[in-house]
Design an enzyme around this catalytic site. Structure first.
Site, PDB file in Angstrom:
ATOM      1  N   PRO A   1       0.829  -1.207   0.000  1.00  0.00           N
ATOM      2  CA  PRO A   1       0.000   0.000   0.000  1.00  0.00           C
ATOM      3  C   PRO A   1       0.865   1.260   0.000  1.00  0.00           C
ATOM      4  O   PRO A   1       1.912   1.317   0.654  1.00  0.00           O
ATOM      5  CB  PRO A   1      -0.794  -0.133   1.299  1.00  0.00           C
ATOM      6  CG  PRO A   1      -0.819  -1.606   1.571  1.00  0.00           C
ATOM      7  CD  PRO A   1       0.501  -2.120   1.101  1.00  0.00           C
ATOM      8  N   GLU A   2       0.411   2.254  -0.748  1.00  0.00           N
ATOM      9  CA  GLU A   2       1.165   3.494  -0.876  1.00  0.00           C
ATOM     10  C   GLU A   2       0.483   4.610  -0.097  1.00  0.00           C
ATOM     11  O   GLU A   2      -0.529   4.398   0.577  1.00  0.00           O
ATOM     12  CB  GLU A   2       1.339   3.833  -2.360  1.00  0.00           C
ATOM     13  CG  GLU A   2       2.038   2.692  -3.104  1.00  0.00           C
ATOM     14  CD  GLU A   2       2.357   2.980  -4.558  1.00  0.00           C
ATOM     15  OE1 GLU A   2       2.564   4.162  -4.914  1.00  0.00           O
ATOM     16  OE2 GLU A   2       2.416   2.015  -5.348  1.00  0.00           O
TER      17      GLU A   2
ATOM     18  N   LYS B   1       4.272   5.583   4.469  1.00  0.00           N
ATOM     19  CA  LYS B   1       3.566   4.301   4.544  1.00  0.00           C
ATOM     20  C   LYS B   1       3.346   3.861   5.991  1.00  0.00           C
ATOM     21  O   LYS B   1       3.097   2.692   6.260  1.00  0.00           O
ATOM     22  CB  LYS B   1       4.354   3.250   3.768  1.00  0.00           C
ATOM     23  CG  LYS B   1       4.524   3.608   2.293  1.00  0.00           C
ATOM     24  CD  LYS B   1       5.324   2.556   1.551  1.00  0.00           C
ATOM     25  CE  LYS B   1       5.506   2.947   0.094  1.00  0.00           C
ATOM     26  NZ  LYS B   1       6.241   1.908  -0.679  1.00  0.00           N
TER      27      LYS B   1
ATOM     28  N   ARG C   1      11.809  -4.396  -7.399  1.00  0.00           N
ATOM     29  CA  ARG C   1      10.430  -3.947  -7.580  1.00  0.00           C
ATOM     30  C   ARG C   1      10.110  -3.864  -9.075  1.00  0.00           C
ATOM     31  O   ARG C   1      10.957  -3.437  -9.857  1.00  0.00           O
ATOM     32  CB  ARG C   1      10.227  -2.569  -6.947  1.00  0.00           C
ATOM     33  CG  ARG C   1      10.591  -2.509  -5.462  1.00  0.00           C
ATOM     34  CD  ARG C   1       9.586  -3.247  -4.604  1.00  0.00           C
ATOM     35  NE  ARG C   1       9.987  -3.228  -3.212  1.00  0.00           N
ATOM     36  CZ  ARG C   1       9.741  -2.235  -2.376  1.00  0.00           C
ATOM     37  NH1 ARG C   1       9.094  -1.171  -2.811  1.00  0.00           N
ATOM     38  NH2 ARG C   1      10.134  -2.298  -1.128  1.00  0.00           N
TER      39      ARG C   1
END
Length: 261
Positions: free
Chosen positions: A2-3, A51, A240
């Protein structure tokens, strides 16, 4: 993972449910916090930073949580049976007489004095969604990254906090920048960061992050129709995914392509 946009919406939900009413139940299922007693304490508010979530109480303590890859908070009406809180995936339960907030699969959990929050988040760069956003500090941190690829700098929470793989890819696409362009060759890093900020602000409001390039591997680019490509950004401790259009975001020439590009 989640950002920052997700963390903003989560904090808002926690505030609506918990602020102003004393906790009738508090269960922290975390080895270092299992004996912490928050019953009777009143939540003052939850502060998102990057975050991270900082839930502050009226006794000068803060519950710090981080969602990591799979974590999330859910809110439901308080039930006498507590049947919804029996899953082994639950790491925290905060309940008033009316509402219950449940933290599932949380990746980090600490209870600290509110005055000591800096020991947990002080190493981070400015939160990209803060008002005001400290763009000057962010640009100073960006400049220190030298030739590190732009995609990796956007993911570096010590430069700017809150941006993850979605908004890294979408902001680079919006600016037609090759993801592995060295940070010191980005024409206007301040503009790039503000684009990421605007995209995230829209997502906070709408609940829908942009889908122009992220997750569209081999599907046509929304601009030019070229199949979207996927590469890798090397951010320890893991790589990523980076989605980009090889035509709209073509590598400058001449250039040495890094591994994974």
């Amino acid at each position: 993972m989640p950002e920052g946009d997700v963390l903003r919406r989560t904090a808002a939900r926690l505030d609506l449910a918990l602020v102003g009413s004393p906790l009738a139940r508090a269960d922290l299922r975390w080895p270092t916090a299992a004996t912490v007693d928050l019953v009777g304490r009143t939540v003052l508010g939850t502060r998102p930073y990057g975050k991270h979530l900082l839930t502050r109480f009226d006794d000068g303590r803060t519950l710090h949580t981080h969602l990591r890859m799979d974590g999330y908070w859910r809110v439901h009406r308080t039930e006498p049976s507590g049947s919804r809180e029996r899953s082994p995936q639950i790491r925290a339960v905060l309940a008033t007489d009316t509402w219950t907030a449940v933290g599932h699969l949380l990746g980090m959990l600490d209870v600290v004095a509110t005055r000591d929050e800096h020991t947990l988040i002080g190493h981070l760069g400015p939160d990209v969604l803060d008002d005001p956003f400290d763009a000057a500090e962010a640009l100073t941190r960006w400049a220190a990254q030298g030739a590190t690829p732009a995609a990796e700098v956007l993911l570096d929470q010590t430069v700017v906090a809150g941006i993850g793989t979605i908004f890294m890819a979408e902001s680079l696409f919006a600016e037609r920048l090759w993801p592995w362009l060295p940070a010191d060759q980005v024409p206007d890093p301040g503009r790039l960061l503000l684009v990421a900020r605007r995209l995230m602000q829209r997502s906070v409001t709408s609940g829908r992050p942009p889908g122009h390039v992220h997750g569209r591997f081999r599907r046509p680019c929304v601009r030019c129709g070229t199949p979207v490509a996927r590469g890798e950004a090397r951010r320890p401790p893991m790589q990523r995914p980076v989605f980009y259009c090889p035509r709209c975001q073509a590598a400058p020439s001449p250039v040495t392509r890094p591994a994974g590009a």
